[in-house]
Design a protein around this motif. Structure first.
Motif, short mmCIF file in Angstrom:
data_model
loop_
_atom_site.label_atom_id
_atom_site.label_comp_id
_atom_site.label_asym_id
_atom_site.label_seq_id
_atom_site.Cartn_x
_atom_site.Cartn_y
_atom_site.Cartn_z
N ARG A 140 -3.55 -0.89 0.42
CA ARG A 140 -2.44 -0.48 1.61
C ARG A 140 -1.32 -1.37 0.68
O ARG A 140 -0.16 -0.68 0.75
CB ARG A 140 -2.73 -1.11 2.77
CG ARG A 140 -1.53 -0.86 3.69
CD ARG A 140 -1.72 -1.67 4.95
NE ARG A 140 -1.67 -3.06 4.90
CZ ARG A 140 -0.45 -3.88 4.48
NH1 ARG A 140 0.80 -3.13 4.43
NH2 ARG A 140 -0.40 -5.10 4.36
N ASN A 192 -0.05 0.54 -2.42
CA ASN A 192 0.50 1.85 -2.23
C ASN A 192 1.73 1.64 -1.86
O ASN A 192 2.81 2.42 -2.13
CB ASN A 192 -0.39 2.57 -1.25
CG ASN A 192 -1.72 2.95 -1.81
OD1 ASN A 192 -1.89 3.32 -3.11
ND2 ASN A 192 -2.60 3.11 -0.95
N SER A 193 2.20 0.69 -0.73
CA SER A 193 3.30 0.63 -0.31
C SER A 193 4.24 0.11 -1.61
O SER A 193 5.48 0.13 -1.53
CB SER A 193 3.31 -0.68 0.83
OG SER A 193 4.36 -1.02 1.13
N LYS A 231 5.66 2.79 -3.97
CA LYS A 231 6.95 3.56 -3.34
C LYS A 231 8.25 2.75 -3.40
O LYS A 231 9.29 3.15 -3.75
CB LYS A 231 6.53 3.72 -1.99
CG LYS A 231 5.45 4.70 -1.29
CD LYS A 231 5.46 5.06 0.16
CE LYS A 231 4.13 5.76 0.33
NZ LYS A 231 3.50 5.61 1.77
N ASP A 232 8.13 1.37 -3.16
CA ASP A 232 9.21 0.54 -3.26
C ASP A 232 9.72 0.53 -4.79
O ASP A 232 10.92 0.22 -4.94
CB ASP A 232 8.92 -0.71 -2.89
CG ASP A 232 8.93 -1.08 -1.25
OD1 ASP A 232 9.26 0.24 -0.64
OD2 ASP A 232 8.73 -1.88 -0.74
N HIS A 287 10.37 -4.37 -0.91
CA HIS A 287 9.40 -5.29 -0.59
C HIS A 287 9.68 -6.79 -1.08
O HIS A 287 10.48 -6.95 -2.19
CB HIS A 287 8.12 -5.11 -1.41
CG HIS A 287 7.03 -6.14 -0.85
ND1 HIS A 287 6.84 -7.33 -1.14
CD2 HIS A 287 5.92 -5.73 0.10
CE1 HIS A 287 5.66 -7.61 -0.65
NE2 HIS A 287 5.39 -6.80 0.21
#
Length: 197
Positions: free
Chosen positions: A31, A34-35, A38-39, A67
């Motif tokens: 998780r 993946n986050s 994107k950042d 992030h």
């Protein structure tokens, strides 16, 4: 499965906890990565466009959307005016090392379980063999029927320890490889943005 779990004796409970920890860290790490991906894309694509248009202030404002792990090296990009290129590069290198450490957070749990699970299973094996010898001592007889229960517990515990260890080692190596690629991508993206500035 429940009967097999019970056959392994008390040592199956620590192994179950180890297995659950491995899967918890695995899902959390997937998780998180993946986050973060994107950042990284947001930071690079938008940041590149804004820097090409010489909108430094707006580009710096992107730090609020990414992030915190990326935020520290990203903000270091905008400190270049205060120092020469070499100092700037050294500061960025230090921030990227901190980012690398942050990427590896909690990975040690999987590594530790991968190396210690066989020994936990082996401890169960030793306990099972001790029980077998106790059965012989108490009954005063020998034979397979007397020691079968203890040996069964020993073998189940060993197998469970190996299964948990193999699973943990595979996941540990997978994440080491993936985190290495993510770290290289972050480093290259920061360097590209640094060249633009």
């Amino acid at each position: 499965m429940f009967e097999l779990f019970n056959a392994g004796g008390f040592i199956m409970y620590p192994l179950l906890i180890c297995s659950l920890l491995v899967w918890f860290v695995t899902f959390e790490k997937i998780r998180f990565l993946n986050s973060l991906k994107k950042d990284i894309d947001l930071m690079f694509i938008k940041g590149q466009d804004l820097l090409k248009d010489k909108k430094l202030h707006e580009a710096k404002g992107l730090s609020h959307s990414i992030h915190p792990l990326l935020c520290i090296p990203y903000l270091t990009l905008f400190e270049g005016a205060e120092m020469d290129r070499e100092q700037w590069g050294m500061r960025m290198a230090r921030r990227l090392v901190e980012t690398q450490q942050g990427l590896k957070r909690s990975l040690w749990i999987i590594g530790t379980i991968g190396s210690s699970a066989p020994f936990i299973g082996l401890f169960g094996t030793v306990v099972g063999i001790i029980k077998s010898f106790q059965s012989i001592a108490q009954s005063g007889k020998s034979g397979f029927a007397i020691v079968a229960s203890g040996l069964s517990e020993a073998l189940v515990a060993t197998a469970a320890g190996i299964i948990v260890a193999v699973m943990a080692v595979i996941l540990y190596n997978y994440f080491q490889n993936r985190l290495s690629r993510v770290n290289t991508e972050i480093r290259n993206r920061m360097q590209d943005l640094m060249d633009l500035i």
